[in-house]
Design a protein around this motif. Structure first.
Motif, PDB file in Angstrom:
ATOM      1  N   CYS A  96       0.837  -1.209   0.000  1.00  0.00           N
ATOM      2  CA  CYS A  96       0.000   0.000   0.000  1.00  0.00           C
ATOM      3  C   CYS A  96       0.868   1.255   0.000  1.00  0.00           C
ATOM      4  O   CYS A  96       0.598   2.217  -0.727  1.00  0.00           O
ATOM      5  CB  CYS A  96      -0.923  -0.003   1.216  1.00  0.00           C
ATOM      6  SG  CYS A  96      -2.272  -1.194   1.141  1.00  0.00           S
ATOM      7  N   LEU A  97       1.915   1.245   0.813  1.00  0.00           N
ATOM      8  CA  LEU A  97       2.828   2.387   0.842  1.00  0.00           C
ATOM      9  C   LEU A  97       3.538   2.541  -0.495  1.00  0.00           C
ATOM     10  O   LEU A  97       3.691   3.655  -1.014  1.00  0.00           O
ATOM     11  CB  LEU A  97       3.859   2.200   1.953  1.00  0.00           C
ATOM     12  CG  LEU A  97       3.354   2.239   3.397  1.00  0.00           C
ATOM     13  CD1 LEU A  97       4.495   1.933   4.360  1.00  0.00           C
ATOM     14  CD2 LEU A  97       2.739   3.598   3.728  1.00  0.00           C
ATOM     15  N   ALA A  98       3.980   1.427  -1.054  1.00  0.00           N
ATOM     16  CA  ALA A  98       4.731   1.462  -2.312  1.00  0.00           C
ATOM     17  C   ALA A  98       3.906   2.074  -3.436  1.00  0.00           C
ATOM     18  O   ALA A  98       4.413   2.875  -4.233  1.00  0.00           O
ATOM     19  CB  ALA A  98       5.167   0.044  -2.679  1.00  0.00           C
ATOM     20  N   ARG A  99       2.641   1.732  -3.505  1.00  0.00           N
ATOM     21  CA  ARG A  99       1.788   2.219  -4.589  1.00  0.00           C
ATOM     22  C   ARG A  99       1.611   3.730  -4.552  1.00  0.00           C
ATOM     23  O   ARG A  99       1.404   4.358  -5.598  1.00  0.00           O
ATOM     24  CB  ARG A  99       0.433   1.516  -4.534  1.00  0.00           C
ATOM     25  CG  ARG A  99       0.494   0.073  -5.035  1.00  0.00           C
ATOM     26  CD  ARG A  99      -0.810  -0.655  -4.843  1.00  0.00           C
ATOM     27  NE  ARG A  99      -0.790  -1.973  -5.485  1.00  0.00           N
ATOM     28  CZ  ARG A  99      -1.686  -2.929  -5.263  1.00  0.00           C
ATOM     29  NH1 ARG A  99      -2.672  -2.713  -4.400  1.00  0.00           N
ATOM     30  NH2 ARG A  99      -1.589  -4.084  -5.886  1.00  0.00           N
ATOM     31  N   THR A 100       1.702   4.327  -3.365  1.00  0.00           N
ATOM     32  CA  THR A 100       1.540   5.784  -3.272  1.00  0.00           C
ATOM     33  C   THR A 100       2.717   6.521  -3.884  1.00  0.00           C
ATOM     34  O   THR A 100       2.618   7.717  -4.167  1.00  0.00           O
ATOM     35  CB  THR A 100       1.379   6.231  -1.807  1.00  0.00           C
ATOM     36  OG1 THR A 100       2.597   5.974  -1.089  1.00  0.00           O
ATOM     37  CG2 THR A 100       0.227   5.509  -1.128  1.00  0.00           C
ATOM     38  N   ILE A 103       6.185   2.636  -6.526  1.00  0.00           N
ATOM     39  CA  ILE A 103       7.217   1.635  -6.260  1.00  0.00           C
ATOM     40  C   ILE A 103       6.600   0.261  -6.496  1.00  0.00           C
ATOM     41  O   ILE A 103       5.500  -0.028  -6.015  1.00  0.00           O
ATOM     42  CB  ILE A 103       7.743   1.756  -4.814  1.00  0.00           C
ATOM     43  CG1 ILE A 103       8.357   3.149  -4.587  1.00  0.00           C
ATOM     44  CG2 ILE A 103       8.766   0.657  -4.500  1.00  0.00           C
ATOM     45  CD1 ILE A 103       8.620   3.467  -3.137  1.00  0.00           C
ATOM     46  N   GLY A 104       7.304  -0.597  -7.214  1.00  0.00           N
ATOM     47  CA  GLY A 104       6.752  -1.885  -7.597  1.00  0.00           C
ATOM     48  C   GLY A 104       6.818  -2.941  -6.513  1.00  0.00           C
ATOM     49  O   GLY A 104       7.569  -2.812  -5.539  1.00  0.00           O
ATOM     50  N   PRO A 105       6.051  -4.021  -6.658  1.00  0.00           N
ATOM     51  CA  PRO A 105       6.019  -5.102  -5.656  1.00  0.00           C
ATOM     52  C   PRO A 105       7.350  -5.821  -5.488  1.00  0.00           C
ATOM     53  O   PRO A 105       7.612  -6.392  -4.426  1.00  0.00           O
ATOM     54  CB  PRO A 105       4.936  -6.041  -6.181  1.00  0.00           C
ATOM     55  CG  PRO A 105       4.773  -5.705  -7.627  1.00  0.00           C
ATOM     56  CD  PRO A 105       5.101  -4.266  -7.761  1.00  0.00           C
ATOM     57  N   ARG A 106       8.180  -5.796  -6.499  1.00  0.00           N
ATOM     58  CA  ARG A 106       9.484  -6.441  -6.374  1.00  0.00           C
ATOM     59  C   ARG A 106      10.313  -5.810  -5.263  1.00  0.00           C
ATOM     60  O   ARG A 106      11.004  -6.501  -4.506  1.00  0.00           O
ATOM     61  CB  ARG A 106      10.233  -6.354  -7.702  1.00  0.00           C
ATOM     62  CG  ARG A 106      11.589  -7.060  -7.708  1.00  0.00           C
ATOM     63  CD  ARG A 106      12.192  -7.038  -9.100  1.00  0.00           C
ATOM     64  NE  ARG A 106      13.480  -7.711  -9.128  1.00  0.00           N
ATOM     65  CZ  ARG A 106      14.211  -7.884 -10.226  1.00  0.00           C
ATOM     66  NH1 ARG A 106      13.746  -7.440 -11.395  1.00  0.00           N
ATOM     67  NH2 ARG A 106      15.370  -8.498 -10.169  1.00  0.00           N
ATOM     68  N   ARG A 107      10.225  -4.494  -5.137  1.00  0.00           N
ATOM     69  CA  ARG A 107      10.952  -3.794  -4.094  1.00  0.00           C
ATOM     70  C   ARG A 107      10.403  -4.152  -2.711  1.00  0.00           C
ATOM     71  O   ARG A 107      11.159  -4.228  -1.734  1.00  0.00           O
ATOM     72  CB  ARG A 107      10.878  -2.290  -4.329  1.00  0.00           C
ATOM     73  CG  ARG A 107      11.589  -1.444  -3.291  1.00  0.00           C
ATOM     74  CD  ARG A 107      13.075  -1.753  -3.212  1.00  0.00           C
ATOM     75  NE  ARG A 107      13.735  -0.933  -2.194  1.00  0.00           N
ATOM     76  CZ  ARG A 107      14.950  -1.177  -1.730  1.00  0.00           C
ATOM     77  NH1 ARG A 107      15.664  -2.193  -2.203  1.00  0.00           N
ATOM     78  NH2 ARG A 107      15.474  -0.391  -0.807  1.00  0.00           N
ATOM     79  N   VAL A 108       9.100  -4.377  -2.618  1.00  0.00           N
ATOM     80  CA  VAL A 108       8.503  -4.800  -1.350  1.00  0.00           C
ATOM     81  C   VAL A 108       9.136  -6.099  -0.877  1.00  0.00           C
ATOM     82  O   VAL A 108       9.534  -6.236   0.285  1.00  0.00           O
ATOM     83  CB  VAL A 108       6.972  -4.958  -1.492  1.00  0.00           C
ATOM     84  CG1 VAL A 108       6.376  -5.582  -0.227  1.00  0.00           C
ATOM     85  CG2 VAL A 108       6.317  -3.612  -1.784  1.00  0.00           C
ATOM     86  N   ALA A 109       9.255  -7.062  -1.772  1.00  0.00           N
ATOM     87  CA  ALA A 109       9.879  -8.336  -1.429  1.00  0.00           C
ATOM     88  C   ALA A 109      11.333  -8.153  -1.023  1.00  0.00           C
ATOM     89  O   ALA A 109      11.827  -8.811  -0.094  1.00  0.00           O
ATOM     90  CB  ALA A 109       9.763  -9.299  -2.606  1.00  0.00           C
TER      91      ALA A 109
END
Length: 239
Positions: A96-100, A103-109
């Motif tokens: 949720c933070l990344a989307r604001t 930032i893509g989901p790969r960075r979340v991982a």
């Protein structure tokens, strides 16, 4: 770089921060010290645009935080590890933070792996210990790969291995040329982590110096802190 110039914040008749000026430069960890009520948390909130100053300026890379188009890509911060939605998983919280900030989901991982939470990424944050929440807050701060990072008491709730991990992380981030502002009450840990120290008392700057300079004048950083903050009270620094 973080630059404060004559920063002042009043809440009614209470002056939380008064005429505060200092600079946090890249390439080292700057420890931010002061007694309870000294204005440290208020100062960090002012830098992050969470509160508006009464007067003066707080700049990140030469601009107010509120003017940054994608702030997480320039500044990462952990102020309160408990400020998370307990019903969300760690992964969903970060996503949720990344989307604001695009930032893509790969960075979340990647950041979940970096902070040691990859194995519990799909578990709800409400079941996390304080130490796990601290790691999640650090992951959120790192999400945009920012050059400026701010941490308020990041070792709370961590076991000795976690404390050492935080220390090594802070120093490695600084070694990459990032700007690190670290607030903590643990003097022994600050002495091992920080290279520069900013001490405030009653909203005012007491001293800005290197750890080496302070430990040349005093037996330990803790001795320096106690002597310098005692002097600020003794001489009646205005609140």
């Amino acid at each position: 770089m973080i630059e404060l110039h004559r920063l002042t914040k009043r809440y009614g008749d209470t002056r939380a921060v008064h005429d505060l000026s200092f600079t946090v430069a890249p390439g080292h960890v700057t420890g931010f010290l002061g007694p309870n009520g000294a204005g440290k948390s208020t100062t960090m909130r002012l830098i992050l645009g969470l509160d508006a100053p009464t007067s003066g300026t707080a700049l990140v890379n030469g601009r107010p935080y509120t003017s940054l188009a994608r702030p997480m890509r320039e500044v990462g911060a952990l102020l309160d590890a408990n400020a998370v939605h307990g019903g969300r998983s760690a992964y969903d919280h970060l996503l949720c933070l990344a989307r604001t900030n695009d930032i893509g989901p790969r960075r979340v991982a990647e950041v979940l792996e970096q902070v040691g939470l990859a194995g519990v990424a799909r578990k709800r944050v409400g079941g996390f210990s304080l130490g796990m929440k601290q790691r999640l807050g650090i992951a959120a701060a790192l999400l945009g790969d920012p050059k400026v990072l701010m941490f308020d008491e990041p070792v709370n709730g961590l076991d000795p291995d976690g404390v050492r991990w935080i220390r090594d992380l802070m120093r490695s981030l600084a070694a990459e040329g990032r700007t690190i502002l670290l607030s903590s009450h643990l003097m022994s840990e600050m002495a091992l982590t920080a290279e520069r120290i900013v001490i405030v008392g009653r909203g005012r700057l007491i001293i800005e110096a290197t750890v080496a300079e302070l430990t040349t004048r005093y037996p330990t950083l803790e001795d320096a802190y106690m002597a310098l903050t005692a002097s600020s009270v003794q001489f009646g620094v205005s609140s």
